[in-house]
Design a protein around this motif. Structure first.
Motif, short mmCIF file in Angstrom:
data_model
loop_
_atom_site.label_atom_id
_atom_site.label_comp_id
_atom_site.label_asym_id
_atom_site.label_seq_id
_atom_site.Cartn_x
_atom_site.Cartn_y
_atom_site.Cartn_z
N SER A 1 0.83 -1.20 0.00
CA SER A 1 0.00 0.00 0.00
C SER A 1 0.87 1.25 0.00
N SER A 2 0.23 2.39 -0.24
CA SER A 2 0.95 3.66 -0.21
C SER A 2 1.50 3.95 1.19
N ARG A 3 0.80 3.48 2.22
CA ARG A 3 1.28 3.69 3.59
C ARG A 3 2.62 3.00 3.81
N TRP A 4 2.79 1.80 3.26
CA TRP A 4 4.06 1.10 3.40
C TRP A 4 5.18 1.87 2.71
N LEU A 5 4.89 2.42 1.54
CA LEU A 5 5.91 3.19 0.82
C LEU A 5 6.27 4.46 1.59
N LEU A 6 5.28 5.12 2.16
CA LEU A 6 5.56 6.33 2.93
C LEU A 6 6.41 6.01 4.16
N GLU A 7 6.16 4.89 4.80
CA GLU A 7 6.96 4.49 5.94
C GLU A 7 8.40 4.21 5.53
N ALA A 8 8.59 3.56 4.37
CA ALA A 8 9.94 3.30 3.88
C ALA A 8 10.67 4.60 3.57
N ILE A 9 9.95 5.56 2.98
CA ILE A 9 10.57 6.85 2.66
C ILE A 9 10.95 7.59 3.94
N GLU A 10 10.07 7.53 4.93
CA GLU A 10 10.36 8.19 6.20
C GLU A 10 11.57 7.55 6.89
N ASN A 11 11.69 6.23 6.82
CA ASN A 11 12.84 5.54 7.41
C ASN A 11 14.14 5.92 6.71
N ALA A 12 14.03 6.31 5.44
CA ALA A 12 15.23 6.70 4.68
C ALA A 12 15.59 8.16 4.89
N GLY A 13 14.81 8.88 5.70
CA GLY A 13 15.10 10.28 5.94
C GLY A 13 14.46 11.23 4.95
N GLY A 14 13.50 10.77 4.18
CA GLY A 14 12.84 11.62 3.20
C GLY A 14 11.87 12.60 3.85
N ARG A 15 11.68 13.76 3.19
CA ARG A 15 10.78 14.80 3.69
C ARG A 15 9.78 15.17 2.60
N ASP A 16 8.64 15.70 3.04
CA ASP A 16 7.60 16.18 2.11
C ASP A 16 7.29 15.13 1.04
N ALA A 17 7.10 13.89 1.48
CA ALA A 17 6.88 12.79 0.55
C ALA A 17 5.42 12.75 0.10
N HIS A 18 5.23 12.43 -1.17
CA HIS A 18 3.91 12.23 -1.75
C HIS A 18 3.95 10.96 -2.59
N VAL A 19 2.91 10.15 -2.47
CA VAL A 19 2.81 8.89 -3.22
C VAL A 19 1.45 8.84 -3.89
N TRP A 20 1.44 8.60 -5.21
CA TRP A 20 0.18 8.50 -5.96
C TRP A 20 0.20 7.25 -6.82
N PRO A 21 -0.94 6.59 -6.97
CA PRO A 21 -1.03 5.52 -7.98
C PRO A 21 -0.86 6.13 -9.37
N THR A 22 -0.22 5.41 -10.26
CA THR A 22 0.00 5.92 -11.60
C THR A 22 -0.20 4.79 -12.60
N THR A 23 0.05 5.08 -13.86
CA THR A 23 -0.11 4.10 -14.93
C THR A 23 1.20 4.02 -15.72
N THR A 24 1.21 3.16 -16.73
CA THR A 24 2.41 2.99 -17.54
C THR A 24 2.74 4.25 -18.33
N LEU A 25 1.79 5.18 -18.44
CA LEU A 25 2.08 6.43 -19.14
C LEU A 25 3.18 7.22 -18.44
N ALA A 26 3.34 7.00 -17.13
CA ALA A 26 4.41 7.70 -16.40
C ALA A 26 5.79 7.23 -16.82
N LEU A 27 5.86 6.10 -17.54
CA LEU A 27 7.15 5.57 -17.97
C LEU A 27 7.54 6.05 -19.36
N VAL A 28 6.67 6.84 -20.00
CA VAL A 28 7.00 7.38 -21.32
C VAL A 28 8.20 8.29 -21.20
N ASP A 29 9.14 8.17 -22.12
CA ASP A 29 10.35 8.97 -22.08
C ASP A 29 10.02 10.46 -22.10
#
Length: 271
Positions: free
Chosen positions: A152-180
């Motif tokens: 879930s997005s909560r798990w990803l936010l926890e991982a980012i927080e453990n890495a020292g990240g700030r102002d983190a945002h997580v959104w579901p996306t699609t394969t269009l985000a991988l377009v060059d």
């Protein structure tokens, strides 16, 4: 309702209790025998004990057995034996993955990105794309990751927080985000050169934002959260774009302003 159940389960749900998968024929036969045998045994014992006339005995056996087995005993027994009758519920295919877009601010020092990638790997996240944007208080990293559908997005936010990240945002996306991004920017640049009036639509598509038409927003100051971007119009005034919950990066602002300059240059060269 039956069509909905079929659509959700692929037509494999049991007609008795809706569990997956459908019971095997042997177990289904044994379950029905377990439902019928006690009733038949009790009725035959009663008939032998009372000695009613032959026709009465046959009629009583047929009517009573049919009624009890079809409407009372069999449904109850099938429900009682459902844990034995059926295998465990089907699980979704393990190959299904979710795509996420992540934006996070990290300290501009060696090892910060390595720590982030390590924490994401611990959360079963596979990094598919990465862009780094320098900002005043560090670096703004934009990532596209794939995860198992159980993450879930909560798990990803926890991982980012453990890495020292700030102002983190997580959104579901699609394969269009991988377009060059470079290819997309070049295509939109060619579109603006061909028709400068396409500038606001090209910028909105490039940034994944919405064009603002509200005059108050156009004339007012920019919000502190960085979710509104203004660029000069080649004709007069400004164009404003908004992306709620997803601040624009300095690199995105530079790309949008460059497209505006390109549109202005194309207008000056038009006969």
């Amino acid at each position: 309702m039956e069509q909905l159940r079929t659509a959700l389960t692929g037509g494999t749900a049991c007609e008795v209790c809706g569990r997956l998968p459908h019971p095997r024929r042997l177990r289904l036969t044994l379950a029905k025998l377990l439902a019928i045998f006690p009733v038949e045994f009790a009725l035959h014992a009663a008939v032998l004990a009372l000695h009613p006339p032959y026709l009465v005995s046959v009629t009583l056996l047929v009517i009573t057995t049919t009624a009890l087995v079809i409407w009372v005993i069999e449904p109850s027994t099938m429900h009682l034996l459902r844990s034995w009758l059926h295998a465990p519920r089907s699980q979704p295919p393990s190959g299904i993955e979710s795509l996420w877009r992540i934006r996070v601010t990290l300290a501009d020092r060696p090892g910060a990105l390595e720590r982030l990638t390590h924490e994401l790997a611990e959360a079963d996240a596979n990094i598919l794309g990465l862009h780094v944007h320098p900002v005043d208080d560090g670096v703004r990293d934009e990532l596209v990751v794939s995860t198992p559908d159980t993450v879930s997005s909560r798990w990803l936010l926890e991982a980012i927080e453990n890495a020292g990240g700030r102002d983190a945002h997580v959104w579901p996306t699609t394969t269009l985000a991988l377009v060059d991004g470079q290819t997309k920017a070049l295509s939109l640049s060619a579109q603006v050169v061909s028709d400068p009036s396409e500038l606001p639509h090209a910028v909105a598509e490039l940034l994944g934002a919405h064009l603002v038409t509200d005059r108050v927003t156009l004339e007012g100051p920019l919000p502190a959260d960085g979710t509104v971007l203004k660029i000069p119009s080649p004709w007069t005034g400004l164009f404003a774009f908004t992306r709620p919950g997803e601040p624009f990066t300095p690199a995105e602002s530079a790309r949008a302003h460059r497209l505006a300059q390109l549109a202005e240059l194309a207008l000056t060269r038009c006969p």
